[in-house]
Design an enzyme around this catalytic site. Structure first.
Site, PDB file in Angstrom:
ATOM      1  CE1 TYR A   1      -4.773 -16.132 -12.545  1.00 59.59           C
ATOM      2  CE2 TYR A   1      -4.514 -16.473 -14.906  1.00 59.59           C
ATOM      3  CZ  TYR A   1      -4.532 -15.618 -13.810  1.00 59.59           C
ATOM      4  OH  TYR A   1      -4.309 -14.262 -13.985  1.00 59.59           O
ATOM      5  CB  CYS A   2      -7.895 -21.466 -17.600  1.00 60.75           C
ATOM      6  SG  CYS A   2      -6.198 -21.378 -18.191  1.00 60.75           S
TER       7      CYS A   2
ATOM      8  CB  SER B   1      -4.539  -1.390  -5.134  1.00 57.53           C
ATOM      9  OG  SER B   1      -5.309  -1.122  -3.991  1.00 57.53           O
TER      10      SER B   1
ATOM     11  CG  ASN C   1      -5.969  -5.666  -9.683  1.00 63.78           C
ATOM     12  OD1 ASN C   1      -5.525  -5.907 -10.802  1.00 63.78           O
ATOM     13  ND2 ASN C   1      -5.205  -5.736  -8.593  1.00 63.78           N
TER      14      ASN C   1
ATOM     15  CB  VAL D   1     -11.725 -10.006  -2.299  1.00 63.12           C
ATOM     16  CG1 VAL D   1     -11.177  -8.599  -2.345  1.00 63.12           C
ATOM     17  CG2 VAL D   1     -10.870 -10.965  -3.111  1.00 63.12           C
TER      18      VAL D   1
ATOM     19  CB  ILE E   1       1.161  -7.721 -16.858  1.00 60.93           C
ATOM     20  CG1 ILE E   1      -0.082  -7.733 -17.775  1.00 60.93           C
ATOM     21  CG2 ILE E   1       1.502  -6.306 -16.394  1.00 60.93           C
ATOM     22  CD1 ILE E   1      -0.049  -6.862 -18.986  1.00 60.93           C
TER      23      ILE E   1
HETATM   24  P1  NAD Z   1       0.280  -9.541  -7.883  1.00 59.57           P
HETATM   25  O1  NAD Z   1       0.381 -10.903  -7.295  1.00 59.57           O
HETATM   26  O2  NAD Z   1       1.536  -8.825  -8.216  1.00 59.57           O
HETATM   27  O3  NAD Z   1      -0.594  -8.598  -6.914  1.00 59.57           O
HETATM   28  C1  NAD Z   1      -1.817  -9.046  -6.426  1.00 59.57           C
HETATM   29  C2  NAD Z   1      -2.346  -8.140  -5.346  1.00 59.57           C
HETATM   30  O4  NAD Z   1      -3.591  -8.714  -4.921  1.00 59.57           O
HETATM   31  C3  NAD Z   1      -1.479  -8.037  -4.109  1.00 59.57           C
HETATM   32  O5  NAD Z   1      -1.523  -6.700  -3.633  1.00 59.57           O
HETATM   33  C4  NAD Z   1      -2.169  -8.967  -3.097  1.00 59.57           C
HETATM   34  O6  NAD Z   1      -2.019  -8.553  -1.748  1.00 59.57           O
HETATM   35  C5  NAD Z   1      -3.606  -8.845  -3.522  1.00 59.57           C
HETATM   36  N1  NAD Z   1      -4.416 -10.012  -3.152  1.00 59.57           N
HETATM   37  C6  NAD Z   1      -4.162 -11.315  -3.390  1.00 59.57           C
HETATM   38  N2  NAD Z   1      -5.137 -12.085  -2.880  1.00 59.57           N
HETATM   39  C7  NAD Z   1      -6.025 -11.225  -2.315  1.00 59.57           C
HETATM   40  C8  NAD Z   1      -7.244 -11.411  -1.620  1.00 59.57           C
HETATM   41  N3  NAD Z   1      -7.730 -12.628  -1.375  1.00 59.57           N
HETATM   42  N4  NAD Z   1      -7.900 -10.315  -1.172  1.00 59.57           N
HETATM   43  C9  NAD Z   1      -7.421  -9.077  -1.382  1.00 59.57           C
HETATM   44  N5  NAD Z   1      -6.267  -8.846  -2.040  1.00 59.57           N
HETATM   45  C10 NAD Z   1      -5.588  -9.911  -2.490  1.00 59.57           C
HETATM   46  O7  NAD Z   1      -0.649  -9.706  -9.163  1.00 59.57           O
HETATM   47  P2  NAD Z   1      -0.753  -8.837 -10.514  1.00 59.57           P
HETATM   48  O8  NAD Z   1       0.167  -9.436 -11.517  1.00 59.57           O
HETATM   49  O9  NAD Z   1      -0.652  -7.388 -10.211  1.00 59.57           O
HETATM   50  O10 NAD Z   1      -2.230  -9.213 -10.968  1.00 59.57           O
HETATM   51  C11 NAD Z   1      -3.371  -8.428 -10.642  1.00 59.57           C
HETATM   52  C12 NAD Z   1      -4.585  -9.034 -11.326  1.00 59.57           C
HETATM   53  O11 NAD Z   1      -4.342  -9.102 -12.737  1.00 59.57           O
HETATM   54  C13 NAD Z   1      -4.904 -10.461 -10.889  1.00 59.57           C
HETATM   55  O12 NAD Z   1      -6.296 -10.632 -10.845  1.00 59.57           O
HETATM   56  C14 NAD Z   1      -4.299 -11.297 -11.976  1.00 59.57           C
HETATM   57  O13 NAD Z   1      -4.933 -12.559 -12.096  1.00 59.57           O
HETATM   58  C15 NAD Z   1      -4.535 -10.427 -13.175  1.00 59.57           C
HETATM   59  N6  NAD Z   1      -3.641 -10.709 -14.289  1.00 59.57           N
HETATM   60  C16 NAD Z   1      -2.282 -10.605 -14.153  1.00 59.57           C
HETATM   61  C17 NAD Z   1      -1.473 -10.893 -15.255  1.00 59.57           C
HETATM   62  C18 NAD Z   1       0.020 -10.813 -15.192  1.00 59.57           C
HETATM   63  O14 NAD Z   1       0.662 -11.220 -16.180  1.00 59.57           O
HETATM   64  N7  NAD Z   1       0.620 -10.306 -14.138  1.00 59.57           N
HETATM   65  C19 NAD Z   1      -2.060 -11.276 -16.465  1.00 59.57           C
HETATM   66  C20 NAD Z   1      -3.430 -11.375 -16.558  1.00 59.57           C
HETATM   67  C21 NAD Z   1      -4.205 -11.079 -15.472  1.00 59.57           C
END
Ligand code: NAD
Length: 259
Positions: free
Chosen positions: A163-164, A14, A90, A64, A196
Site C-alpha cells: 500500500y505504501c 465514489s 480517488n 480503473v 479517515i
Molecule cells: P473505501 O474502501 O471505503 O471506498 C473505495 C471505493 O473505491 C469504493 O466505492 C469501491 O467500489 C471503489 N473501488 C475500489 N477498487 C476500485 C477499482 N478497481 N475501480 C473502481 N473503483 C474501485 O475507501 P475510502 O476509505 O473511501 O478511500 C478512498 C481513497 O482514499 C483510496 O484511494 C484510499 O487509499 C484513500 N485513503 C483512505 C484513507 C482512509 O483512512 N480511509 C486514508 C488515506 C487514503
C-alpha cells in the site's frame, strides 16, 4: 446528462466513503458528477443522494485497473458530456490482509499497484490528452486533476508495504502530471488523507481509536470523508491553482514533527 454549460467531474471510487463525500460536495457546487465504482449498489446510493439535493449525476461502473473498462468509461464521457472539467483519482484499495514486509507476497503487491497506481496513472494520461484538446476548443475552460493519495505516501507501515509503495508512486504520478500539464495551465494536486473513518478502516478501528487517544494526531479525532471533500472542493473552485504539484495533508496534523 450534463447540461450544456454545466462543468463535469469524474470521481473514481465514489460508491462510498471519501469518494462519495467528494461526489456530493462537487454536485452541490454545480458539477454534473460521473459516479464511478466497481459495484452498482453503492454507486446508485451516491447518485440518489445527489439527486435528493437537486444535483445531477450518472453512474458508470468500471474497474480503473482494467484498460478496456477505463476506455468504456471515457467513451461515455466523450459521447454524453463532450467535456471533463475535473478528474478526481480517488479509487483505491487496502491490502486484503496486512502482512509483514519480510513475508508479504507478490499477488497483493500486483493487485495494489494495479488499482492504486497503474489505473489512475493511465486514466490520467487519457484524460489529460482530452483536457488539452477540449481546452483548446473552448469546451473545458479550466480543467483540473486531483489525486487522492495518503499519508502512506511518506509514512512507513511495515505491515502493508504494498500500500505504501502504491501511494508513494501515486504521489510521484501527481508531480509528473503537474509538471507536464503546467504549460497547458491544467493544475494538478495531490491530497493526502490521514486516518479517515470509512469502510476501508472499519477493520482497524479499535487500533486507531487507541492510537488517536494516545496522541497519534494532534487534533485527537478521526478524519471524516467530508474533511477530504472540502479540500477537493477548494481545488475544484480554483482556490489552489497556483499550488499545482503540491501535496496537501488532510490528516489532523499527522504530518507535524513533534518533540
Ligand atoms: P473505501 O474502501 O471505503 O471506498 C473505495 C471505493 O473505491 C469504493 O466505492 C469501491 O467500489 C471503489 N473501488 C475500489 N477498487 C476500485 C477499482 N478497481 N475501480 C473502481 N473503483 C474501485 O475507501 P475510502 O476509505 O473511501 O478511500 C478512498 C481513497 O482514499 C483510496 O484511494 C484510499 O487509499 C484513500 N485513503 C483512505 C484513507 C482512509 O483512512 N480511509 C486514508 C488515506 C487514503
Amino acid at each position: 446528462m450534463s447540461g450544456e454549460n454545466q462543468p463535469v467531474a469524474l470521481v473514481t471510487g465514489s460508491g462510498r466513503g471519501i469518494g462519495r463525500a467528494i461526489a456530493e460536495v462537487l454536485a452541490r457546487d454545480g458539477f454534473f458528477v460521473v459516479v464511478n465504482a466497481l459495484r452498482p449498489e453503492g454507486a446508485e446510493e451516491t447518485r440518489r443522494a445527489i439527486f435528493a439535493r437537486g444535483g445531477r449525476a450518472e453512474v458508470r461502473l468500471a474497474d480503473v485497473s482494467d484498460r478496456a473498462q477505463r476506455q468504456a468509461l471515457l467513451s461515455f464521457i466523450d459521447e454524453t458530456c463532450g467535456r471533463l472539467d475535473l478528474l478526481v483519482n480517488n479509487a483505491g484499495i487496502a491490502p486484503a490482509v496486512r502482512a509483514d514486509l519480510l513475508a508479504a507476497g507478490e499477488e497483493s503487491f500486483d493487485r495494489l499497484l494495479s488499482i492504486n497506481l497503474k489505473g489512475p496513472y493511465f486514466l490520467t494520461q487519457e484524460v489529460a490528452r482530452r483536457m488539452i484538446a477540449w481546452k483548446a476548443e473552448g469546451k473545458t475552460p479550466r480543467p483540473r486533476i486531483a489525486f487522492i493519495s495518503s499519508i502512506s505516501a511518506y509514512a512507513v507501515s511495515t505491515d502493508r508495504g504494498d500500500y505504501c509503495v502504491s501511494k508513494a508512486g501515486l504521489s510521484m504520478a501527481a508531480q509528473l502530471f503537474a509538471a507536464r500539464l503546467a504549460e497547458y495551465d491544467i493544475p494538478v494536486i495531490e491530497i493526502r488523507p490521514g486516518v479517515i473513518q470509512t469502510d476501508m478502516t472499519a477493520g482497524v478501528k479499535e487500533k486507531y481509536d487507541r492510537l488517536i487517544a494516545e496522541g497519534l494526531l494532534p487534533t485527537r479525532r478521526w478524519g471524516r470523508p467530508e474533511d477530504v471533500a472540502r479540500a477537493v472542493a477548494a481545488f475544484a473552485r480554483g482556490d489552489l491553482d497556483y499550488s499545482t504539484g503540491a501535496a496537501i495533508d488532510v490528516s489532523g496534523g499527522f504530518n507535524l514533527r513533534r518533540l
